[in-house]
Design a protein around this motif. Structure first.
Motif: not given
Length: 570
Positions: A17-44
């Motif tokens: 998981a990217p180091a920025d992710a703290d919570s389980a849901n954030h880590q999983l959403l990133l690890r599973s390739g569901l979301i990608v961050q563009l800027a603070a508080g802005v996601y694809s």
RNA sequence: CGGGGUGUAGCUCAGCUUGGCAGAGCGCACGGUUUGGGGCCGUGAGGCCGGCGGUUCAAAUCCGCCCACCCCGACCA
């Protein structure tokens, strides 16, 4: 319905998981390739995430329509004047994304739509015959949040379902409100997220009463006060509580030397009295005015309650130099002699009897300071902060406190917007009247984050079927025509039956495929391998099950359908 | 905005204290081997060390300013 081949799917899973992710849901959403961050508080949102969001939206749409609401669409770009008309340009100010059009007119990106819907109402509705009305939309909102956080929990661009009701009077409004309230429970149920409805502060939206739908979780950003005995539940922002018995003692005002004793704890220890026998002073700046708040020593001031009691817009603690400028002595402040219009007292003070308070001189306190006899306040109001262990306001049992995420919020707006914006209708007697409004919001991406938070294990997401991006995840193992043929047969059968199938056709090792299947969390995994096919078997494994069950290839599709439908019950 | 922290390869991170050739694991490409829970061997691509300025013979490393992102607080779906 459709088949997605994993070799062709846009997006990739991550082992770490990217180091920025703290919570389980954030880590999983990133690890599973569901979301990608563009800027603070802005996601694809990548294709599987977007599928899930659309499923969530469809559930919301369904329940809104069942509750009699009609979907429409309002603009995201709005003239700033609209916000000046309602009086919110200032109160909402810092959160508004401002932009100028080519004619140098100031526009805002809408953070919410009370103004636009009220404008619509006044342009469209004229008669009581048109009421009640209930409309909703799912629209991107823009809020320049002071601090985006927690992955999808707090972002600056997000989809909100917002609904608005208009009724002829309070009684009619209650029906609209209850219908929405029920719809909200249905929505969160169907998405697999447990929620509790709590009393809340209505904040910048305004209005008289509101309820939040809270998902209780340690990663939440709200403090929720709960009573396990009677079910009382409220956001700490506005939670009430029963004051314990007063410990004051009556008597003449009496100075007592308290050298170096400037905190309640020190004071209580020094005089050998309980903290509840003291009065605490706290200083705030409310809309530019210094305010002297008084509460019993064992309690804390709830700033939001204080702000509400004063009908103010903005509050912050007074700075030390401002305290001095006001003529108050930090650590030894006394309400005696203070301009009563500056003083707010909590009921715990009014009922407290004679308390130990500051003497307004360094190293001096006063005993037996008694409200009403020695000083008065312009405002007496509940300004206490409810905390775990306090008495329940309904049944006096000990309150608990838990963290939670606000997934939805429903408000009684009254005439907060209709009045300033002059939205009215004619009643049966030809009288001009103002509609009673309600508004009802749900953060869609935040809800998705909550779904993941509420439905995961150490290996990955465990999607509730209703919002899963894929119904079935097929894992072919081993090359060869036999496997390919079996995979094709099962995949086609399930797709024909209307399921959304993900097929991991990549040339990867079994471990990689299994781990990705667990991570992506489809409700059912079907493993089709050369080894099993020797005996004519494939394996079905519901994501929630610990062991796969061998199933004859010929029965696989049917069994899979049954399993998927069974998982839909969960 | 106040407080704290981090910026080095796609990801996770060493290197910075004490200045001296840009590193590892994973991932990616290619070859081989392996083939039911992220296996193994080899080869390779990939870097303006967040940016600008300064100090120095020499800066990822020291100094200053700025930016971005994360966490805690004030705000909300």
């Amino acid at each position: 319905m459709s088949i997605v081949r994993m070799s062709a799917m846009f997006g990739r899973t991550l082992r770490e998981a990217p180091a920025d992710a703290d919570s389980a849901n954030h880590q999983l959403l990133l690890r599973s390739g569901l979301i990608v961050q563009l800027a603070a508080g802005v996601y694809s949102f990548l294709p599987p995430a977007w599928r899930t969001l659309r499923k969530i939206e469809q559930i919301i749409r369904d329940e809104m329509e069942n509750a009699g609401s009609q979907e429409l669409r309002m603009p995201a770009i709005q003239p700033r004047e609209l916000w000046e008309e309602s009086g919110r340009a200032d109160s909402y100010g810092p959160v508004l994304f401002n932009l100028k059009d080519r004619r140098d007119r100031t526009m805002v990106l809408a953070p919410t739509h009370e103004e636009s819907v009220t404008d619509l109402f006044r342009k469209v509705v004229q008669s009581y015959r048109d009421l009640p009305q209930s409309v909703f939309q799912m629209q991107t909102k823009f809020r320049d949040e002071p601090r985006p956080r927690g992955g999808l929990v707090r972002v600056r661009e997000f989809i909100m379902k917002d609904a608005y009701t208009f009724d002829v009077d309070d009684d009619a409004f209650q029906l609209s409100y209850l219908a929405m309230r029920q719809a909200y429970h249905n929505i969160f149920d169907r998405c697999g997220v447990p929620v509790v409805a709590v009393q809340a502060d209505s904040g910048a939206i305004g209005g008289k009463q509101s309820e939040e739908f809270i998902f209780l979780t340690e990663i939440g950003e709200d403090n929720i006060i709960l009573c396990q005995s009677c079910g009382y539940a409220a956001n700490q922002e506005r939670a009430e509580f029963a004051r314990s018995d007063a410990a004051g003692s009556d008597g003449e005002l009496e100075e007592v030397a308290t050298p170096g004793v400037a905190t309640i704890d020190d004071l209580a220890a020094f005089l050998d009295v309980p903290a509840s026998a003291t009065a605490k002073a706290a200083f705030f700046l409310v809309d530019g005015d210094p305010i002297f708040a008084v509460i019993r020593g064992d309690l804390e001031v709830n700033e939001l309650k204080l702000l509400t009691a004063l009908d103010g817009l903005e509050i912050r603690p007074l700075l030390p130099e401002e305290v001095e400028a006001a003529g108050w002595v930090a650590g030894y402040a006394s309400p005696i002699g203070v301009d009563p219009t500056r003083v707010v007292v909590d009921p715990s003070i009014v009922d407290g009897g004679g308390l130990v308070a500051g003497g307004n001189k360094v190293d001096v306190h006063l005993r037996h300071v008694t409200y009403g006899r020695d000083y008065t306040a312009g405002v007496i109001a509940d300004i206490g902060l409810a905390e775990a262990g306090h008495g329940c306001p309904q049944c006096d049992s000990a309150l608990e406190m838990q963290r939670g995420i606000e997934l939805g919020h429903i408000f009684k707006l009254g005439t907060r917007y209709a009045d300033p914006m002059d939205a009215t209708f004619l009643d049966a007697d030809g009288e001009r009247r103002t509609p009673i409004m309600g508004c009802y919001g749900i953060g869609v991406e935040r809800l998705m984050a909550a779904v993941v938070q509420a439905n995961h294990d150490e290996f990955g997401i465990v999607w509730p079927h209703a919002v899963a991006p894929f119904d079935v995840h097929i894992v072919p193992l081993g090359a060869g025509d036999e496997v390919a043929q079996a995979v094709q047969q099962v995949t086609d059968a399930l797709a024909d039956a209307g399921l959304h199938v993900l097929c991991d056709d990549r040339d990867e090792r079994a471990g990689v495929k299994f781990n990705d299947a667990d991570l992506l969390g489809a409700p059912l995994r079907i493993t089709i391998g050369a080894r099993g096919l020797k005996d004519g078997l494939v394996e079905l494994k519901p994501r929630r099950a610990s062991e796969p069950s061998p199933t004859p290839l010929a029965d696989a599709a049917e069994a899979a359908l049954a399993a998927v439908h069974a998982s839909a019950e969960v």
